[in-house]
Design a protein around this motif. Sequence first.
Motif, PDB file in Angstrom:
ATOM      1  N   UNK A  77       1.036  -1.102   0.325  1.00 63.87           N
ATOM      2  CA  UNK A  77      -0.182  -0.023   0.202  1.00 63.87           C
ATOM      3  C   UNK A  77       0.828   1.218  -0.104  1.00 63.87           C
ATOM      4  N   UNK A  78       0.626   2.039  -1.081  1.00 63.23           N
ATOM      5  CA  UNK A  78       1.577   3.166  -1.105  1.00 63.23           C
ATOM      6  C   UNK A  78       1.116   4.298  -0.298  1.00 63.23           C
ATOM      7  N   UNK A  79       2.095   4.956   0.432  1.00 67.14           N
ATOM      8  CA  UNK A  79       1.916   6.220   1.530  1.00 67.14           C
ATOM      9  C   UNK A  79       2.839   7.277   0.956  1.00 67.14           C
ATOM     10  N   UNK A  80       2.400   8.484   0.371  1.00 68.81           N
ATOM     11  CA  UNK A  80       3.196   9.425   0.087  1.00 68.81           C
ATOM     12  C   UNK A  80       3.701  10.253   1.318  1.00 68.81           C
ATOM     13  N   UNK A  81       3.333   9.649   2.420  1.00 68.13           N
ATOM     14  CA  UNK A  81       4.065  10.489   3.625  1.00 68.13           C
ATOM     15  C   UNK A  81       4.221   9.398   4.681  1.00 68.13           C
ATOM     16  N   UNK A  97      16.756  14.183  -5.098  1.00 63.80           N
ATOM     17  CA  UNK A  97      17.989  13.723  -5.451  1.00 63.80           C
ATOM     18  C   UNK A  97      18.319  12.271  -5.028  1.00 63.80           C
ATOM     19  N   UNK A  98      19.224  11.489  -5.560  1.00 60.68           N
ATOM     20  CA  UNK A  98      19.325  10.280  -5.375  1.00 60.68           C
ATOM     21  C   UNK A  98      19.337   9.956  -3.898  1.00 60.68           C
ATOM     22  N   UNK A  99      18.721   8.733  -3.701  1.00 63.16           N
ATOM     23  CA  UNK A  99      18.364   8.159  -2.489  1.00 63.16           C
ATOM     24  C   UNK A  99      17.302   9.138  -1.492  1.00 63.16           C
ATOM     25  N   UNK A 100      16.779  10.023  -2.060  1.00 60.48           N
ATOM     26  CA  UNK A 100      15.955  10.795  -1.297  1.00 60.48           C
ATOM     27  C   UNK A 100      14.637   9.865  -1.143  1.00 60.48           C
ATOM     28  N   UNK A 101      13.932   9.780  -0.183  1.00 63.19           N
ATOM     29  CA  UNK A 101      12.885   9.058  -0.074  1.00 63.19           C
ATOM     30  C   UNK A 101      11.619   9.881  -0.449  1.00 63.19           C
ATOM     31  N   UNK A 102      10.922   9.209  -1.381  1.00 63.75           N
ATOM     32  CA  UNK A 102       9.641   9.673  -2.262  1.00 63.75           C
ATOM     33  C   UNK A 102       8.410   9.404  -1.315  1.00 63.75           C
ATOM     34  N   UNK A 103       8.354   8.350  -0.432  1.00 68.16           N
ATOM     35  CA  UNK A 103       6.870   7.750  -0.137  1.00 68.16           C
ATOM     36  C   UNK A 103       7.362   6.405   0.535  1.00 68.16           C
ATOM     37  N   UNK A 128      -1.721   7.559  -5.432  1.00 67.02           N
ATOM     38  CA  UNK A 128      -2.220   8.359  -4.070  1.00 67.02           C
ATOM     39  C   UNK A 128      -2.063   7.635  -2.855  1.00 67.02           C
ATOM     40  N   UNK A 129      -2.321   8.427  -1.730  1.00 70.85           N
ATOM     41  CA  UNK A 129      -2.436   7.580  -0.299  1.00 70.85           C
ATOM     42  C   UNK A 129      -3.273   6.612  -0.243  1.00 70.85           C
ATOM     43  N   UNK A 130      -2.681   5.431  -0.066  1.00 69.95           N
ATOM     44  CA  UNK A 130      -3.509   4.265   0.253  1.00 69.95           C
ATOM     45  C   UNK A 130      -3.628   3.314  -0.823  1.00 69.95           C
TER      46      UNK A 130
END
Length: 144
Positions: A77-81, A97-103, A128-130
Motif C-alpha cells: 500500500x503506497x503512502x506518500x508520507x 536527489x538520489x536516495x531521497x525518500x519519495x514515499x 495516491x495515499x492508500x
Amino acid sequence: MPEEKLRVPEIRTLTDLMNQTRIQELDIQSKDWSLKLRKQIPQSEISHGDFYETTDEVNQSKGEQQISLILSPSIGIFLPCHPSDKENIVKVGEIVSVNQVIGFLKVGPIFLPVTSPFNGQVKEIYVGYGDLVGFEDKLVAINQ
C-alpha cells in the motif's frame, strides 16, 4: 467446511505468472497445506535493486529532458508520507536527489521507504495515499 485445495492447472498458472514477472519465489500457506515455488535464475540474470526504468532518450535532438520512472519494489500500500506526518514527502515540480525518500510502501506491519535512484524534477505522481500497488507498478516520473 470444505478444505481449499490447489489443482494442477492453478499451479501451472502460478508458474506461468512467475515466468512472466521477476517474482523468484512464491510461498502460499493454508490451514492444512503449504506450497512453495522457487524459480532457478542464473546469477548473471539477477538484478539487485533496479526498481526503476528509463525511457528511450525522448527527442534528444530537440533538447527535451529524459523521463525516468520509479517503479514499486514490492506489492503493498503506497503512502506518500510517513504515517506520523500529514504532508506528502514530494510534490509535482519539486527537485529530488538520489536516495531521497519519495514515499513508503506498507507491507503488512512494515513501512518500506521508496527512494529515488535519480536526481531530477518530479514530473508526475501516479499513485495516491492508500493505493494498492503491485510489483513494478509506476509510482513517480522524474525529469532528469
